[in-house]
Design a protein around this motif. Structure first.
Motif, PDB file in Angstrom:
ATOM      1  N   ILE A 163      -5.040  11.647  -6.174  1.00 42.64           N
ATOM      2  CA  ILE A 163      -5.327  10.181  -6.083  1.00 42.64           C
ATOM      3  C   ILE A 163      -4.603   9.850  -4.654  1.00 42.64           C
ATOM      4  O   ILE A 163      -5.124   8.956  -3.717  1.00 42.64           O
ATOM      5  CB  ILE A 163      -4.802   9.120  -6.902  1.00 42.64           C
ATOM      6  CG1 ILE A 163      -5.501   9.504  -8.513  1.00 42.64           C
ATOM      7  CG2 ILE A 163      -4.956   7.672  -6.421  1.00 42.64           C
ATOM      8  CD1 ILE A 163      -5.460   8.586  -9.495  1.00 42.64           C
ATOM      9  N   GLN A 164      -3.534  10.246  -4.302  1.00 40.00           N
ATOM     10  CA  GLN A 164      -2.705  10.121  -3.099  1.00 40.00           C
ATOM     11  C   GLN A 164      -3.534  10.574  -1.935  1.00 40.00           C
ATOM     12  O   GLN A 164      -3.509   9.935  -0.845  1.00 40.00           O
ATOM     13  CB  GLN A 164      -1.745  10.786  -3.255  1.00 40.00           C
ATOM     14  CG  GLN A 164      -0.418  10.381  -2.071  1.00 40.00           C
ATOM     15  CD  GLN A 164       1.059  11.156  -2.227  1.00 40.00           C
ATOM     16  OE1 GLN A 164       1.035  12.333  -1.670  1.00 40.00           O
ATOM     17  NE2 GLN A 164       1.811  10.285  -2.837  1.00 40.00           N
ATOM     18  N   PHE A 206       0.743  -1.317   0.157  1.00 36.92           N
ATOM     19  CA  PHE A 206      -0.146  -0.099   0.159  1.00 36.92           C
ATOM     20  C   PHE A 206       0.832   1.223  -0.001  1.00 36.92           C
ATOM     21  O   PHE A 206       0.589   2.233  -0.605  1.00 36.92           O
ATOM     22  CB  PHE A 206      -0.796   0.041   1.245  1.00 36.92           C
ATOM     23  CG  PHE A 206      -2.321   0.879   1.009  1.00 36.92           C
ATOM     24  CD1 PHE A 206      -2.978   0.234   0.506  1.00 36.92           C
ATOM     25  CD2 PHE A 206      -2.059   2.278   1.518  1.00 36.92           C
ATOM     26  CE1 PHE A 206      -4.332   0.987   0.397  1.00 36.92           C
ATOM     27  CE2 PHE A 206      -3.312   2.772   1.030  1.00 36.92           C
ATOM     28  CZ  PHE A 206      -4.491   2.317   0.574  1.00 36.92           C
ATOM     29  N   ARG A 207       1.967   1.241   0.773  1.00 32.84           N
ATOM     30  CA  ARG A 207       2.843   2.582   0.685  1.00 32.84           C
ATOM     31  C   ARG A 207       3.419   2.556  -0.570  1.00 32.84           C
ATOM     32  O   ARG A 207       3.447   3.735  -0.998  1.00 32.84           O
ATOM     33  CB  ARG A 207       3.948   2.096   1.845  1.00 32.84           C
ATOM     34  CG  ARG A 207       4.984   3.395   1.985  1.00 32.84           C
ATOM     35  CD  ARG A 207       6.364   2.695   2.611  1.00 32.84           C
ATOM     36  NE  ARG A 207       7.120   1.802   1.739  1.00 32.84           N
ATOM     37  CZ  ARG A 207       7.792   0.940   2.135  1.00 32.84           C
ATOM     38  NH1 ARG A 207       8.166   0.848   3.381  1.00 32.84           N
ATOM     39  NH2 ARG A 207       8.245  -0.139   1.359  1.00 32.84           N
ATOM     40  N   ASN A 208       3.777   1.799  -1.239  1.00 28.34           N
ATOM     41  CA  ASN A 208       4.315   1.803  -2.544  1.00 28.34           C
ATOM     42  C   ASN A 208       3.272   2.400  -3.346  1.00 28.34           C
ATOM     43  O   ASN A 208       3.644   3.385  -4.509  1.00 28.34           O
ATOM     44  CB  ASN A 208       4.924   0.411  -2.989  1.00 28.34           C
ATOM     45  CG  ASN A 208       6.145  -0.045  -2.446  1.00 28.34           C
ATOM     46  OD1 ASN A 208       6.666   0.787  -1.614  1.00 28.34           O
ATOM     47  ND2 ASN A 208       6.175  -1.398  -2.303  1.00 28.34           N
ATOM     48  N   GLN A 209       2.102   1.956  -3.639  1.00 31.31           N
ATOM     49  CA  GLN A 209       1.184   2.564  -4.225  1.00 31.31           C
ATOM     50  C   GLN A 209       0.790   3.699  -3.984  1.00 31.31           C
ATOM     51  O   GLN A 209       0.704   4.575  -4.976  1.00 31.31           O
ATOM     52  CB  GLN A 209      -0.252   1.688  -4.107  1.00 31.31           C
ATOM     53  CG  GLN A 209       0.190   0.357  -4.978  1.00 31.31           C
ATOM     54  CD  GLN A 209       0.379  -0.028  -6.161  1.00 31.31           C
ATOM     55  OE1 GLN A 209      -0.202   0.682  -6.982  1.00 31.31           O
ATOM     56  NE2 GLN A 209       1.494  -0.982  -6.541  1.00 31.31           N
ATOM     57  N   VAL A 210       0.830   4.191  -2.676  1.00 34.63           N
ATOM     58  CA  VAL A 210       0.485   5.872  -2.329  1.00 34.63           C
ATOM     59  C   VAL A 210       1.381   6.586  -2.733  1.00 34.63           C
ATOM     60  O   VAL A 210       1.214   7.642  -3.243  1.00 34.63           O
ATOM     61  CB  VAL A 210       0.240   5.686  -1.010  1.00 34.63           C
ATOM     62  CG1 VAL A 210       0.299   7.190  -0.318  1.00 34.63           C
ATOM     63  CG2 VAL A 210      -0.883   5.237  -0.493  1.00 34.63           C
ATOM     64  N   LEU A 254       1.510  12.326   3.242  1.00 40.62           N
ATOM     65  CA  LEU A 254       2.382  11.080   3.132  1.00 40.62           C
ATOM     66  C   LEU A 254       3.592  10.939   4.300  1.00 40.62           C
ATOM     67  O   LEU A 254       3.550   9.927   4.691  1.00 40.62           O
ATOM     68  CB  LEU A 254       2.878  11.470   1.784  1.00 40.62           C
ATOM     69  CG  LEU A 254       3.778   9.988   1.384  1.00 40.62           C
ATOM     70  CD1 LEU A 254       3.051   8.765   1.493  1.00 40.62           C
ATOM     71  CD2 LEU A 254       4.272  10.216  -0.005  1.00 40.62           C
ATOM     72  N   THR A 255       4.420  12.058   4.563  1.00 38.45           N
ATOM     73  CA  THR A 255       5.619  11.809   5.333  1.00 38.45           C
ATOM     74  C   THR A 255       4.997  11.404   6.818  1.00 38.45           C
ATOM     75  O   THR A 255       5.536  10.512   7.577  1.00 38.45           O
ATOM     76  CB  THR A 255       6.368  13.247   5.376  1.00 38.45           C
ATOM     77  OG1 THR A 255       5.419  14.175   5.767  1.00 38.45           O
ATOM     78  CG2 THR A 255       7.093  13.226   4.149  1.00 38.45           C
ATOM     79  N   ASP A 256       3.918  12.013   7.260  1.00 34.46           N
ATOM     80  CA  ASP A 256       3.292  11.675   8.390  1.00 34.46           C
ATOM     81  C   ASP A 256       2.921  10.313   8.431  1.00 34.46           C
ATOM     82  O   ASP A 256       2.875   9.490   9.477  1.00 34.46           O
ATOM     83  CB  ASP A 256       2.150  12.559   8.984  1.00 34.46           C
ATOM     84  CG  ASP A 256       2.634  14.198   9.098  1.00 34.46           C
ATOM     85  OD1 ASP A 256       3.882  14.114   9.416  1.00 34.46           O
ATOM     86  OD2 ASP A 256       1.918  14.980   8.821  1.00 34.46           O
TER      87      ASP A 256
END
Length: 219
Positions: free
Chosen positions: A38-39, A27-31, A181-183
Motif C-alpha cells: 500500500i505504501q 499524508f506523510r503520517n498515513q504513508v 519513502l525516505t526520498d
C-alpha cells in the motif's frame, strides 16, 4: 481576490501555506503507517500531491501579491521595471509580433507619456503563468516578474526539475515510476522550505515596498 492591506496579504499567503503543510503532514503520517504494498501506491500519489501544492502555492502567492499591488494606485513610474514588464505583457507581445511601425510608436509613446498615469496591474490568476508545469525556469520567470529573487533557489534546480517535476510527469502519464519513502520525505522537506521562503520573500517585498522603482542617484 481582494487584498487591500499588508495584513490581508500576509494572512492570505500564510493561510494558503498552512493548509498545504497540514495536508502533506497528514499524508506523510498515513504513508509511514501503511504496509509495503500500500505504501508503494501511496507514494506515487504523494509525488503528485506534493507537486500540486508546489504549483498551487507559487501561483496563489504571486497572484495575491499582484492583487495587493493593484489596490495601491501606483503610477507606472513608481513601479520597478520587472512589474511594469509584467503589467504590460500584452503590449510587449504585440510589439514583438507586429512589424507595423505605428503600433511600435504607439507603445513607445505610451511608455514615455503615460509614466505618471495609474498602472494597470493585472489581478487575474492568468497573470501568473505556470503552464501546469512549474519547473525552475518558470519559477524564475514568475519570481523575477514580481521583483523577487530566484538566484537563491539555483541549488534546488535539479530537485525541482528532476526529482519533483519529472517524477510527477512520469506518474501522471501512467509510467511505473517509484520513489522510496525516505526520498519522498527529503523531497517534501526541501520543497516546503522553498515554499516557506517564497512566502517570506513576497511578504517582505510588500512590507519593504520593494515593488517601487529604485531611486536613481544623481552625481
Amino acid at each position: 481576490m481582494k487584498i487591500r492591506t499588508l495584513d490581508a496579504l500576509d494572512e492570505a499567503i500564510t493561510t494558503d501555506l498552512a493548509w498545504r503543510k497540514k495536508e502533506l503532514s497528514v499524508f506523510r503520517n498515513q504513508v509511514q503507517k501503511a504496509d509495503r504494498i500500500i505504501q508503494r501506491a501511496l507514494l506515487r500519489g504523494a509525488i503528485s500531491l506534493l507537486y500540486a501544492h508546489w504549483e498551487g502555492f507559487v501561483k496563489n502567492s504571486a497572484h495575491a501579491y499582484l492583487c495587493y499591488l493593484s489596490r495601491l494606485n501606483l503610477t507606472w513610474d513608481q513601479l520597478r521595471p520587472e512589474i511594469v514588464g509584467l503589467a504590460m505583457r500584452r503590449e510587449l507581445v504585440q510589439f514583438e509580433a507586429t512589424n507595423r511601425s505605428h503600433i511600435h510608436a504607439q507603445i513607445v509613446r505610451q511608455l514615455r507619456e503615460g509614466s505618471a498615469e495609474l498602472a494597470r496591474i493585472p489581478d487575474n490568476r492568468d497573470a501568473v503563468r505556470t503552464m501546469a508545469n512549474l519547473n525552475f525556469s518558470r519559477l524564475e520567470d514568475i519570481l523575477v516578474s514580481i521583483g523577487c529573487d530566484c538566484d537563491r533557489y539555483i541549488p534546488y534546480r535539479d530537485l525541482i526539475d528532476d526529482q519533483l517535476l519529472a517524477s510527477r510527469n512520469r506518474i501522471v502519464h501512467g509510467e511505473d515510476d517509484y520513489i522510496a519513502l525516505t526520498d519522498w520525505v527529503d523531497l517534501r522537506k526541501e520543497v516546503l522550505y522553498i515554499m516557506d521562503d517564497v512566502s517570506k520573500q513576497i511578504i517582505n517585498a510588500a512590507a519593504l515596498k520593494e515593488y517601487r522603482a529604485p531611486i536613481l542617484k544623481t552625481i
